[in-house]
Design a protein around this motif. Structure first.
Motif, short mmCIF file in Angstrom:
data_model
loop_
_atom_site.label_atom_id
_atom_site.label_comp_id
_atom_site.label_asym_id
_atom_site.label_seq_id
_atom_site.Cartn_x
_atom_site.Cartn_y
_atom_site.Cartn_z
N LYS A 14 -4.50 30.01 12.35
CA LYS A 14 -4.20 29.48 13.68
C LYS A 14 -2.99 28.56 13.63
N GLU A 33 -2.34 24.57 18.27
CA GLU A 33 -3.49 25.30 17.72
C GLU A 33 -4.61 25.42 18.74
N LYS A 34 -4.75 24.42 19.59
CA LYS A 34 -5.79 24.47 20.62
C LYS A 34 -5.52 25.61 21.60
N GLN A 71 -10.10 33.21 22.10
CA GLN A 71 -11.38 33.33 22.80
C GLN A 71 -11.26 34.22 24.04
N THR A 127 -6.46 28.81 19.87
CA THR A 127 -7.91 28.97 19.86
C THR A 127 -8.41 29.48 21.22
N ARG A 128 -7.92 28.87 22.31
CA ARG A 128 -8.32 29.32 23.66
C ARG A 128 -7.88 30.76 23.91
#
Length: 112
Positions: free
Chosen positions: A45, A56-57, A64, A60-61
């Motif tokens: 990531k 990175e957030k 998903q 991640t989203r």
């Protein structure tokens, strides 16, 4: 139970018209472009965030969202000692989507 042809048409249309955010669509395009001979894109990531110029957030989203849309699947990888390595990502064949424009610059980014 009989399902009307109109309902079937709506279900088919929904499957074709998955809407992705700009970030998720950029990540999907990156995966498609950078798959290896085995059909997998292997990145951490952190690497994805650096390469795509985002956090990175956000990565991640986006992962998903792509998993929920069934656009990708995650293949966990481990070393000989059982330690976790970077995940591998496999892109689904024939996945069709549209980009959901958001924000001031979203329309411009999509049209370029």
């Amino acid at each position: 139970m009989v399902v009307s042809s109109e309902k079937k048409a709506n279900e088919t249309e929904e499957k074709k018209a998955v809407k992705l955010s700009t970030s998720a669509s950029r990540l999907l395009a990156f995966f498609k472009k950078h798959v290896g001979n085995d059909g997998l894109a292997i990145y951490t990531k952190h690497e994805l965030a650096l390469l795509l110029g985002t956090s990175e957030k956000t990565i991640t989203r986006s992962i998903q969202k792509l998993l929920r849309a069934q656009a990708i699947s995650v293949v966990p990888r481990y070393d000989e000692d059982g330690g976790q390595l970077a995940n591998a990502y496999r892109v689904a064949d024939g996945f069709e989507y549209t980009v959901e424009p958001r924000g001031r610059k979203a329309g411009k980014a999509i049209s370029e």
